[in-house]
Design an enzyme around this catalytic site. Structure first.
Site, short mmCIF file in Angstrom:
data_model
loop_
_atom_site.label_atom_id
_atom_site.label_comp_id
_atom_site.label_asym_id
_atom_site.label_seq_id
_atom_site.Cartn_x
_atom_site.Cartn_y
_atom_site.Cartn_z
N HIS A 2 16.39 1.79 19.56
CA HIS A 2 16.69 0.46 19.04
C HIS A 2 17.96 0.55 18.21
O HIS A 2 18.01 1.35 17.26
CB HIS A 2 15.54 -0.06 18.17
CG HIS A 2 14.22 -0.17 18.86
ND1 HIS A 2 13.41 0.93 19.08
CD2 HIS A 2 13.58 -1.24 19.39
CE1 HIS A 2 12.31 0.53 19.71
NE2 HIS A 2 12.38 -0.78 19.91
N ASP B 28 16.93 -1.39 22.76
CA ASP B 28 16.16 -2.64 22.71
C ASP B 28 16.45 -3.43 21.45
O ASP B 28 16.78 -2.86 20.40
CB ASP B 28 14.66 -2.34 22.74
CG ASP B 28 14.13 -2.06 24.13
OD1 ASP B 28 14.94 -1.85 25.04
OD2 ASP B 28 12.89 -2.04 24.28
N HIS C 267 10.68 -11.88 21.20
CA HIS C 267 9.84 -10.68 21.16
C HIS C 267 8.35 -10.99 21.10
O HIS C 267 7.55 -10.21 20.56
CB HIS C 267 10.23 -9.78 19.98
CG HIS C 267 9.99 -8.32 20.26
ND1 HIS C 267 8.81 -7.69 19.94
CD2 HIS C 267 10.79 -7.36 20.80
CE1 HIS C 267 8.88 -6.42 20.29
NE2 HIS C 267 10.08 -6.20 20.81
N HIS D 175 15.33 -8.86 26.94
CA HIS D 175 14.16 -8.38 26.19
C HIS D 175 13.40 -9.56 25.57
O HIS D 175 12.75 -9.41 24.53
CB HIS D 175 14.60 -7.39 25.10
CG HIS D 175 13.49 -6.59 24.51
ND1 HIS D 175 12.49 -6.00 25.26
CD2 HIS D 175 13.21 -6.26 23.21
CE1 HIS D 175 11.66 -5.35 24.46
NE2 HIS D 175 12.07 -5.50 23.21
#
Length: 268
Positions: A224, A79, A134, A130
């Site tokens: 990540h 991510d 964010h 994604h």
């Protein structure tokens, strides 16, 4: 957002963590470990195994055909990238012949690293969404949700020539509005079954151990590629899970021959 409690980051910040903070990722990621219980009141999730047919997989791709009805499959996902360490990660995945799924951020990531995005797609990995910046989608109205997802769709398509079919909501938070917009944009929502909380540590051995301990058949691993401790942990994760009999696949391969439905929320 104050960073207190058991998920507070260490005092010494690495280069990648400091860079991530500038995009707002760290402040949001500190509560990501709670996401499996925060998907929204009444939101129904579906496991990949429950929708996968029993007629055999058709996950043909760069790394060959995999039948997850027979093999012990697991999906490695990353991510909030791409970042400075993503090319190194791609070198590792290429050497190990392991496909992965990358849930990319648009602002300051996709736009900043177009060559890396292009390489992710060219080397057979799944490119997914994604959001743009964010933001927690359940805090937004439908127009803002559409903007967060749609801008990233457009940016990825411009670079790769293909619009993503998968998305991961920040913090795993989703609700009826997020589902409706995801369906409209042709995006399935993908959560996870194992996370290393790699936003809170630079200890690669700890990251590796947490993932290996939580790995399960038909699992989806969340990491990540923007934190300094994560990419160095990947070779050990791959080696140990291969020894345990796991076959690495992309998220779409995990579902094959079924295809994830837009708007649906999937969690192992």
């Amino acid at each position: 957002m104050p960073e207190i409690g058991p998920f507070a980051p260490p005092r010494r910040r690495t280069r990648a963590v400091r860079a991530a903070r500038r995009t707002g990722v760290v402040a949001l990621a500190t509560v990501a470990a709670l996401a499996l219980t925060l998907t929204g009141c009444g939101t129904q999730t579906v496991s990949p195994a429950s929708v996968r047919g029993d007629s055999g997989g058709d996950g043909k791709g760069r790394y060959g055909s995999v039948d997850c009805a027979e093999a012990t499959c697991i999906a490695l996902t990353f991510d909030a990238g791409p970042g400075e360490d993503t090319p190194r990660l791609l070198d590792i995945l290429k050497e190990e012949k392991v496909p992965a799924t990358f849930f990319l951020l648009g602002k300051n990531h996709v736009l900043a690293h177009p060559d890396t995005v292009r390489r992710i797609a060219a080397e057979g990995h799944e490119v997914a969404n994604h959001t743009w910046s964010h933001r927690v989608l359940t805090d937004l109205d439908r127009d803002a949700i559409r903007d967060e997802l749609g801008r990233t769709q457009d940016a990825i398509e411009e670079i790769t020539g293909r619009r993503p079919t998968l998305m991961r909501p920040p913090q795993g938070r989703t609700d009826g509005d997020v589902t409706a917009v995801s369906r409209e944009l042709g995006l399935s929502q993908v959560l996870w079954s194992a996370t290393a909380k790699d936003y809170s540590t630079t200890d690669s051995a700890l990251i590796e151990r947490r993932i290996v301990d939580d790995a399960s058949a038909d699992g989806i691993i969340l990491l990540h590629d923007i934190y300094d401790g994560t990419v160095p942990a990947v070779p050990g994760i791959i080696e140990r899970l291969k020894k345990r009999g796991f076959t690495f696949v992309t998220v779409p391969q995990l579902f094959a021959p079924a295809v994830p439905e837009p708007g649906e929320v999937y969690r192992p």
